[in-house]
Design an enzyme around this catalytic site. Structure first.
Site, PDB file in Angstrom:
ATOM      1  N   GLY A  54      -4.366   3.174 -13.068  1.00 48.02           N
ATOM      2  CA  GLY A  54      -5.831   3.837 -12.699  1.00 48.02           C
ATOM      3  C   GLY A  54      -6.615   4.094 -13.841  1.00 48.02           C
ATOM      4  O   GLY A  54      -6.483   2.788 -14.707  1.00 48.02           O
ATOM      5  N   GLN A 203       1.512   4.781  -4.702  1.00 49.84           N
ATOM      6  CA  GLN A 203       1.029   5.549  -5.727  1.00 49.84           C
ATOM      7  C   GLN A 203       0.949   7.692  -5.226  1.00 49.84           C
ATOM      8  O   GLN A 203       0.927   8.389  -6.255  1.00 49.84           O
ATOM      9  CB  GLN A 203      -0.244   5.925  -6.008  1.00 49.84           C
ATOM     10  CG  GLN A 203      -0.556   4.519  -7.152  1.00 49.84           C
ATOM     11  CD  GLN A 203      -0.364   2.583  -6.575  1.00 49.84           C
ATOM     12  OE1 GLN A 203       0.170   3.309  -4.789  1.00 49.84           O
ATOM     13  NE2 GLN A 203      -1.189   1.962  -6.397  1.00 49.84           N
ATOM     14  N   ASP A 244     -12.419   2.448  -8.739  1.00 43.91           N
ATOM     15  CA  ASP A 244     -12.077   0.883  -9.335  1.00 43.91           C
ATOM     16  C   ASP A 244     -13.275   0.757 -10.080  1.00 43.91           C
ATOM     17  O   ASP A 244     -13.360   0.209 -11.249  1.00 43.91           O
ATOM     18  CB  ASP A 244     -11.032  -0.316  -9.170  1.00 43.91           C
ATOM     19  CG  ASP A 244      -9.523   1.012  -9.006  1.00 43.91           C
ATOM     20  OD1 ASP A 244      -9.634   1.038  -8.192  1.00 43.91           O
ATOM     21  OD2 ASP A 244      -8.775   0.808  -9.688  1.00 43.91           O
TER      22      ASP A 244
HETATM   23  C1  LIG Z   1      -8.537   7.653 -11.564  1.00 47.34           C
HETATM   24  S1  LIG Z   1      -7.397   6.113 -10.944  1.00 47.34           S
HETATM   25  C2  LIG Z   1      -8.881   5.365 -10.393  1.00 47.34           C
HETATM   26  C3  LIG Z   1      -8.093   4.015  -9.240  1.00 47.34           C
HETATM   27  O1  LIG Z   1      -6.966   3.386  -9.595  1.00 47.34           O
HETATM   28  C4  LIG Z   1      -5.993   3.207  -8.710  1.00 47.34           C
HETATM   29  O2  LIG Z   1      -5.536   1.731  -8.994  1.00 47.34           O
HETATM   30  P1  LIG Z   1      -4.342   1.374  -9.154  1.00 47.34           P
HETATM   31  O3  LIG Z   1      -3.276   2.433  -8.434  1.00 47.34           O
HETATM   32  O4  LIG Z   1      -4.151  -0.017  -8.294  1.00 47.34           O
HETATM   33  O5  LIG Z   1      -4.439   1.568 -10.353  1.00 47.34           O
HETATM   34  C5  LIG Z   1      -6.549   3.872  -7.621  1.00 47.34           C
HETATM   35  O6  LIG Z   1      -7.444   3.175  -6.669  1.00 47.34           O
HETATM   36  C6  LIG Z   1      -6.927   4.871  -7.853  1.00 47.34           C
HETATM   37  O7  LIG Z   1      -7.781   5.719  -6.989  1.00 47.34           O
END
Ligand SMILES: CSC[C@H]1O[C@H](OP(=O)(O)O)[C@H](O)[C@@H]1O
Length: 354
Positions: A54, A203, A244
């Site tokens: 995240g 996720q 992101d």
């Molecule tokens: C507030 S979390 C933002 C964003 O990060 C996540 O990616 P990951 O699980 O690969 O770290 C996901 O894209 C969330 O939306």
């Protein structure tokens, strides 16, 4: 009814033991495990393996990580300490390329280091700890503010679709896309959340469904290929996602599959909002074409979740873990300073001046 604010804090500093404590998000929802990390190699691995994940949580972990890595230095001069700091910073920066918060946090820590020029190593280390704690504390307030602005465009009882996990464990508290869900719950808004499972790392299934159930929120888990039917059946009144990296024109990198959800929302005339802390907006990126999309290992697609591979051995795979949603598909970008609307090249820079 549960209380979301009690949901576990995913990143903590145990300064007395020079340890970074991380909720291991790769074993949820089946196990709640806290990792106690002392070595930078382990912090790097935790970021790369999405044990901490995240964008905001990655930034918070990087802030604490570069502090703990620099704390180990035996340098007895400011310049000597700076050389050691830069090595740790560059190392942690190589863990994942897309979420700008990693680099934003590391650069902010370097700015604080430079602001302490001439101080003793002990004084600089104390300043780095203070800055890392500030990053975490500010993120809580930022997410709460995003939640409040988001509530201004939502109605009680609405069906909300979300993708991946932009919840409390992906931030310091509240989350970004889930912040209005939690704040709304405290106000009796009774949102009905539809969580995309979000292949390949799930996720949504493993984290969002877990977080929201634990908080007593009405959540329905769906497969990614069901987003269209729930929209067509009128179950969804708004889509909320995290991000992101947001480019200056509003193009937004988020978990793979987000752009498809945005295209569906456009087709069904459903508002699509990106919830974005200013720390995730990168005005240096002019468009989404400038965003580096992380490619990840094949096993995440073919075998990670199965006792035996569920695909032919050695089958060719392609595993981009983010995609870019075109700004034309985004209704609004909800930040802690307010909601930005098109044209984003004008509205986003204004958010930084508020
Ligand atoms: C507030 S979390 C933002 C964003 O990060 C996540 O990616 P990951 O699980 O690969 O770290 C996901 O894209 C969330 O939306």
């Amino acid at each position: 009814m549960g209380n979301p604010v009690e949901v576990i804090q995913s990143v903590k500093l145990d300064d007395e033991n020079s340890t970074l404590i991380l909720l291991d998000q790769t074993v949820l929802p089946n196990e709640t495990v806290f990792l106690e990390l002392k070595e930078m190699e382990d912090v790097w691995d935790a970021i790369y393996q999405l044990k901490v994940r995240g964008a905001p949580a990655i930034g918070i972990a990087a802030g604490y990580g570069v502090y703990l890595g620099t704390k180990k230095s035996t340098a007895d001069t400011y310049d000597g300490l700076y050389e050691d700091f830069k090595k740790v910073k560059e190392y942690l920066a190589s863990s994942r390329p897309t979420a700008v918060n990693l680099f934003w946090a590391l650069n902010r820590m370097e700015d604080r280091f430079k602001a302490e020029e001439g101080k003793t190593p002990a004084e600089v280390k104390a300043a780095l700890k203070e800055e890392a704690e500030l990053i975490r504390a500010e993120d809580e307030q930022i997410c709460e503010s995003i939640g409040k602005y988001a509530l201004s465009v939502l109605e009680p009882g609405w069906g909300i679709l979300t993708h991946c996990n932009a919840g409390t464990i992906a931030t310091a508290k509240y989350g970004t896309a889930l912040a209005p869900i939690y704040l709304g719950q405290e106000k009796g808004y009774d949102f009905k959340v539809y969580a995309d499972e979000t292949r390949p790392l799930l996720q949504g299934a493993r984290l969002t469904a877990w977080e929201l159930e634990k908080a007593g929120v009405d959540v329905t888990l769906i497969c990614d290929n069901m987003a269209s039917i729930v929209m067509k059946e009128g179950k969804i009144q708004a889509v909320l996602v995290g991000c992101d990296r947001v480019a200056e024109n509003g193009d937004t990198a988020n978990k793979i599959g987000t752009s498809g959800v945005a295209i569906l929302a456009k087709h069904y005339n459903i508002p699509f909002y990106v919830c974005a802390p200013l720390s995730t907006i990168d005005l240096e990126c002019k468009t989404g074409d400038d965003i580096h999309i992380e490619l990840r290992p094949s096993e995440e697609i073919t075998s990670k979740w199965y006792e035996k591979p569920m695909a032919p051995e050695n089958v060719k795979t392609y595993n981009p873990c983010f995609d870019v949603t075109d700004h034309s598909l985004i209704t609004g970008i909800i930040t802690e300073k307010g909601i930005a609307y098109a044209p984003f090249t004008e509205s986003l820079p204004q958010m930084f001046k508020k």
